[in-house]
Enzyme design. Structure first.
Site, short mmCIF file in Angstrom:
data_model
loop_
_atom_site.label_atom_id
_atom_site.label_comp_id
_atom_site.label_asym_id
_atom_site.label_seq_id
_atom_site.Cartn_x
_atom_site.Cartn_y
_atom_site.Cartn_z
N HIS A 14 -3.38 -0.29 -5.95
CA HIS A 14 -1.96 0.07 -5.80
C HIS A 14 -1.12 -1.09 -6.30
CE1 HIS A 14 1.26 2.18 -3.10
NE2 HIS A 14 1.85 1.50 -4.09
N HIS A 194 2.26 8.64 -3.96
CA HIS A 194 2.85 7.88 -2.86
C HIS A 194 3.29 8.89 -1.80
CE1 HIS A 194 2.84 4.66 -5.72
NE2 HIS A 194 3.66 3.88 -5.05
N GLU A 197 5.06 6.50 3.27
CA GLU A 197 5.60 5.13 3.35
C GLU A 197 6.92 5.22 4.10
OE1 GLU A 197 7.17 1.53 0.39
OE2 GLU A 197 7.00 3.58 -0.38
N ASP A 275 1.14 -3.90 -4.38
CA ASP A 275 2.28 -3.03 -4.69
C ASP A 275 3.14 -3.61 -5.81
OD1 ASP A 275 3.91 -0.81 -4.49
OD2 ASP A 275 4.68 -1.26 -2.49
N ASP A 276 4.10 -4.46 -5.46
CA ASP A 276 5.01 -5.11 -6.42
C ASP A 276 5.07 -6.59 -6.08
OD1 ASP A 276 6.39 -2.64 -7.84
OD2 ASP A 276 6.39 -2.20 -5.70
#
Length: 335
Positions: A14, A194, A197, A275-276
């Site tokens: 991810h 996704h 979340e 993730d980021d």
């Protein structure tokens, strides 16, 4: 545990390639391309990487991506991530990219994918890190726009392994993309989405029952629904959890409140991912370390997470077993 985590063989499942754009690289590419930015230097840009929730993060994320114009930009971005991942003993990465973020700015689809794919090929040859590329559809845009992007992807079936769904979750449920995912399945793409979340358990149900995905990205809200937990365990649906992201975006108030350990205890197929990472304060090893410290994870938990990362991947069974054997060899040799 830091050295143990650093040496542990792992996969990352991810990871948004646009989310690896560190402030220094953003400034450098911006200068190279003559793109004006509201930051005088990397330090000012890093201070601007401040947000309180998913939407305020996305606003900054899309602004930063505006510097990416050329094939070389996408190559440099991807190669920088691969080098960082390899330094953290990531052996395999399944990487998201958001073509609509770029085509909406007039960047050719081919420019984006060629730059990324060339880096992935060089990364495998020179760094020994294997990869798969997953094209994400922006869920805040219409399904029709997503279908147009899917049409563009058909020419690159040999490069794009799967289709995903990301961006603003609330108000954009998986059901909105039923037809797009039907087409993706028909074309032979692997599918993920996704869900869970910001959105609650119902979004995860929709991703499973409407989109028929093989893997749920995030999925932490599954713990609200006992039936869903049983279904995820029974069907062995993996969850690609991103702990630092969850805390930074307010999904959990602190890492100590994160439900990752509870998910593990319920035998869910949980993985740890970044993730980021340019925005959330850490790559995959920092995520492992954060949950290990906050949730007092033991070595056996870390081994499970690493094993899960390969089991949940889209690698062949043979490759999965090779990586899992390497994990157990590593663990056995550490006293």
């Amino acid at each position: 545990m830091n050295e143990y985590i650093k040496g542990l063989p792992k996969a990352e499942l991810h990871l948004h390639i646009e989310g690896t754009l560190e402030p220094e690289m953003m400034i450098d590419i911006g200068k190279r391309n003559g793109v004006p930015l509201p930051y005088p230097d990397a330090e000012a840009a890093r201070e601007a990487y401040a947000f309180k929730d998913l939407q305020s993060f996305l606003d900054i994320y899309y602004q930063a991506a505006s510097v990416l114009l050329c094939e070389q930009d996408f190559y440099d971005l991807t190669m920088a991530y691969l080098k960082k991942a390899r330094s953290q003993n990531v052996r395999h990465a399944e990487i998201f990219f958001d073509p609509q973020t770029h085509t909406s700015r007039g960047i050719a689809f081919d420019t984006v994918i060629t730059g990324i794919n060339n880096a992935l090929r060089d990364g495998e040859q020179n760094l020994g890190i294997t990869s798969k590329l997953i094209m994400c559809i922006l869920r805040h845009l219409s399904q029709d726009e997503g279908l147009k992007t899917l049409e563009q992807a058909l020419e690159y079936k040999g490069v794009i392994a799967g289709i995903g769904l990301d961006s603003s979750e609330l108000g954009n449920p998986p059901d909105k993309f039923r037809s797009l995912y039907e087409r993706a399945h028909k074309e032979g793409f692997l599918t993920v989405a996704h869900a869970g979340e910001e959105g609650h358990a119902d979004y995860i149900w929709q991703a499973l029952n409407t989109l028929h995905v093989a893997r749920i990205d995030h999925g932490v809200h599954c713990m609200e629904d006992e039936t869903l937990i049983h279904t995820l365990v029974e069907r062995q649906i993996p969850l690609t959890v991103c702990p630092l992201s969850n805390v930074r975006l307010g999904v959990f108030s602190s890492m100590e409140e994160h439900n990752l350990k509870k998910m593990l205890d319920r035998e869910l197929s949980v993985t740890v991912n970044s993730d980021d990472p340019a925005y959330f304060g850490g790559y995959v090893n920092e995520n492992y370390l954060a949950v290990q410290q906050a949730l007092t994870l033991e070595r056996k938990d870390l081994v499970r997470l690493a094993v899960n990362s390969f089991t949940a991947s889209f690698l062949t069974q043979e490759k999965k077993q090779q990586h899992i054997a390497a994990i157990h060899t590593f663990d056995k040799n550490i006293t």
